[in-house]
Design an enzyme around this catalytic site. Structure first.
Site, short mmCIF file in Angstrom:
data_model
loop_
_atom_site.label_atom_id
_atom_site.label_comp_id
_atom_site.label_asym_id
_atom_site.label_seq_id
_atom_site.Cartn_x
_atom_site.Cartn_y
_atom_site.Cartn_z
N ASP A 225 23.48 22.35 43.17
CA ASP A 225 23.78 21.44 42.07
C ASP A 225 23.32 20.05 42.49
O ASP A 225 23.95 19.40 43.33
CB ASP A 225 25.28 21.45 41.76
CG ASP A 225 25.61 20.71 40.47
OD1 ASP A 225 24.77 19.91 40.00
OD2 ASP A 225 26.71 20.93 39.93
N GLU A 227 22.78 17.62 40.22
CA GLU A 227 23.18 16.90 39.01
C GLU A 227 22.14 17.08 37.91
O GLU A 227 20.95 16.88 38.10
CB GLU A 227 23.45 15.41 39.26
CG GLU A 227 24.08 14.70 38.06
CD GLU A 227 25.35 15.40 37.55
OE1 GLU A 227 25.22 16.40 36.82
OE2 GLU A 227 26.47 14.95 37.88
N ASN A 228 22.66 17.49 36.77
CA ASN A 228 21.84 17.81 35.60
C ASN A 228 20.82 18.90 35.91
O ASN A 228 19.73 18.93 35.33
CB ASN A 228 21.15 16.56 35.04
CG ASN A 228 22.14 15.53 34.57
OD1 ASN A 228 23.14 15.86 33.93
ND2 ASN A 228 21.91 14.26 34.92
N ASP A 304 30.88 15.58 37.44
CA ASP A 304 31.54 14.83 36.36
C ASP A 304 32.89 15.45 36.01
O ASP A 304 33.41 15.24 34.92
CB ASP A 304 30.64 14.76 35.13
CG ASP A 304 30.24 16.13 34.62
OD1 ASP A 304 30.68 17.15 35.19
OD2 ASP A 304 29.47 16.19 33.63
N ASN A 429 44.48 32.06 26.22
CA ASN A 429 45.13 30.76 26.07
C ASN A 429 46.57 30.81 26.59
O ASN A 429 47.46 30.16 26.05
CB ASN A 429 45.09 30.28 24.62
CG ASN A 429 43.68 29.98 24.17
OD1 ASN A 429 42.87 29.45 24.92
ND2 ASN A 429 43.36 30.34 22.93
N ASP A 446 41.29 39.09 32.49
CA ASP A 446 42.48 38.64 31.77
C ASP A 446 43.54 39.74 31.67
O ASP A 446 44.72 39.44 31.42
CB ASP A 446 42.12 38.19 30.36
CG ASP A 446 41.37 36.87 30.32
OD1 ASP A 446 41.28 36.20 31.37
OD2 ASP A 446 40.86 36.52 29.24
N GLU A 477 61.40 31.99 24.38
CA GLU A 477 61.74 32.16 22.97
C GLU A 477 61.31 33.55 22.49
O GLU A 477 60.76 33.72 21.39
CB GLU A 477 61.12 31.05 22.12
CG GLU A 477 61.69 29.67 22.48
CD GLU A 477 61.15 28.55 21.61
OE1 GLU A 477 60.17 28.79 20.87
OE2 GLU A 477 61.72 27.44 21.67
N LEU A 480 55.97 36.45 25.05
CA LEU A 480 55.47 36.54 26.42
C LEU A 480 54.25 35.64 26.64
O LEU A 480 53.34 35.59 25.81
CB LEU A 480 55.09 37.97 26.77
CG LEU A 480 56.17 38.84 27.44
CD1 LEU A 480 56.41 38.38 28.87
CD2 LEU A 480 57.45 38.84 26.64
#
Length: 510
Positions: A225, A227-228, A304, A429, A446, A477, A480
């Site tokens: 890496d 940068e860019n 960044d 999420n 996941d 509440e 899960l």
């Protein structure tokens, strides 16, 4: 004075003969080669034969206190048992990765930059302390498991290369833990946490990102890496000489000087290094010759503060000067002699693949409730022997081999719905959902979870996310989530966390 190749080989032979990690560490070898380490980071072992200082610091959630983890002996493996004792019955985060070079180039929680992290104030998350257990010569240690959003940084590093000055660096990584996000890096970056232009970085990258350059096959690849751009050769695009990696433990090496740079890599558990590129700086894009390196140090993120990547870091160092190949070859031999190996990711009562189970809440006042589903929503419902057969099936789960193969090999599992075969509990999420397996890498990760000892005495197990190891199955509440022990989401509340993530795993209702 520079140690000859034969002398370096003799030092390594002594280490092998004695079965010790202390005859010469990677940074001893770099120093003997005339390119001393200016930063040395590892949570698994000392990188100097005489080093017996701090490797990393962990903080536990139960009372907010910290402790420092050191080697078992000078030059040795980290004292994982000290961490295990300190973190018993609670969760811990890695708060500092100490610099062993004496320059004070410690890595701490990365601040916001061009991109904000997910933690308070835009900071990045800290890594969980138990996400990446390994053994070195049979002794347990922990690596740094970087989930998307996790990152470490030092924007005031001392002695790092700036401008077009020469430097080298290496890292030992988990070759099976990666994604295509930007950017799982270790190395030299901007001091402002902002993208200040082409050539302002020089860091090892590992993953399958193809937005810039890429190598042969489908990846993952070791790249630079700068940068860019992610580079693996003179071209900023495709480079056939950069192979896809399939090793469980990977050594990645990057070095750069005035109009010269090289990329090397190999199996960190056996064999020698290969050179993927050795030549001039990129010529089809401006800003890379001369370079404009700034000298910050990053781990797990882009310059960044791009935070969408994942990976696992075990050890690495950065040097003053451009190391020769012979020195790097000796470093690789030292890494191989450390004998990195996998170990179990689970603890507590075992869950047997093929069994059907139901999971009961242990939180007082809710302990007649079991994990069930309503459509795709994973929730808790009151279930008993007199409940309908439909509800009993909705509250029953078949334990399957973990869909993420690298985690399954070390004990982690997946949970298939009894009443909806082919659908599994997964997080999205941070909510737990019941979804059909779409066969993707993301779904597999996941939907893979690692059972461990219950946090409270009433349960049998807590269930930890493999790809977000700070997060556990929690009812909040009556819904899960995968929740952390304190955090920015309402379901991360520290209050009642211990009980809410502890479950009685029993025979399935159906």
């Amino acid at each position: 004075m520079t140690m000859s190749r034969s002398s370096r080989s003799s030092v390594l032979a002594l280490a092998l003969a004695t079965g010790s990690l202390v005859a010469a560490g990677p940074c001893d070898i770099y120093s003997s080669g005339g390119t001393p380490c200016i930063a040395a980071h590892s949570t698994t072992r000392a990188l100097y034969s005489s080093y017996n200082g701090p490797l990393y610091q962990v903080q536990r959630a139960s009372d907010g206190t910290t402790t420092t983890i050191t080697p078992l002996s000078a030059g040795g493996v980290a004292d994982a048992s000290a961490q295990d004792a300190f973190c018993e019955n609670t969760t811990c985060l890695i708060t500092i990765i100490y610099d062993q070079s004496g320059n004070g180039n410690d890595l701490t929680q990365a601040p916001p930059g061009g991109f904000n992290g997910p933690d308070v104030g835009g900071y990045d998350n800290l890594a969980g302390a138990i996400g990446a257990p390994v053994t070195l010569n049979g002794k347990k240690a922990y690596g740094v498991f970087v989930s998307p959003g996790t990152g470490y940084r030092n924007n005031e590093a001392i002695g790092t290369a700036t401008g077009d000055e020469p430097e080298g660096m290496y890292a030992v990584l988990d070759g099976t833990h990666y994604n295509d996000g930007c950017c799982f890096d270790y190395g030299n970056a901007e001091t402002s946490s902002l993208d200040t232009g082409n050539g302002h970085m020089e860091a090892i990258y590992y993953g399958t990102n193809t937005a810039w350059g890429y190598g042969a096959g489908n990846g993952p690849w070791i790249m630079a890496d700068l940068e860019n751009g992610l580079f693996s050769g003179q071209s900023s695009d495709y480079n056939a000489g950069d192979p896809s990696i399939s090793y469980r433990f990977v050594t990645a090496i990057l070095k750069g000087g005035p109009n010269l740079w090289a990329l090397r890599g190999g199996n960190a558990a056996s064999g020698s290094l290969s050179t993927y590129y050795n030549g001039i700086r990129p010529t089809d894009a401006s800003g890379y010759n001369p370079m404009s390196k700034e000298g910050a140090i990053i781990l797990g993120i882009g310059g960044d503060n791009s935070v969408s990547a994942q990976g696992t870091f075990y050890e690495g160092a950065m040097t003053d000067g451009y190391p020769d190949d012979a020195t790097e070859n000796s470093v690789q031999a030292d890494i191989v002699a450390a004998k990195y190996a996998t170990t179990s990711l689970i603890s507590g009562p075992a869950l047997t693949v093929g069994d059907t189970v139901s999971l009961k809440v242990t939180t007082s006042g809710y302990d007649t409730r079991y994990i069930a589903h309503t459509g795709s929503t994973i929730n808790t419902q009151v279930v008993s022997s007199s409940s309908s057969s439909t509800l009993k099936q909705q509250a029953s789960w078949t334990v399957r081999t973990g869909l993420a193969s690298t985690a399954a090999a070390n004990g982690c599992v997946s949970f298939e719905s009894v009443d909806t075969p082919g659908s599994y509990i997964r997080h999205s999420n941070f909510a737990l959902l019941l979804n059909a397996n779409d066969g993707t890498k993301l779904f597999s990760e996941d939907a893979t979870f690692c059972p461990q000892d219950s946090f409270n005495d009433d349960g049998t197990n807590s269930i930890r996310s493999w790809n977000y190891p700070t997060r556990y199955w929690r009812h909040y509440e009556n819904v899960l989530y995968v929740a952390s022990n304190g955090g920015v989401n309402t379901f991360d509340a520290a209050t009642a966390f211990t009980d809410d993530v502890s479950w009685v795993v029993a025979d399935g209702f159906a």
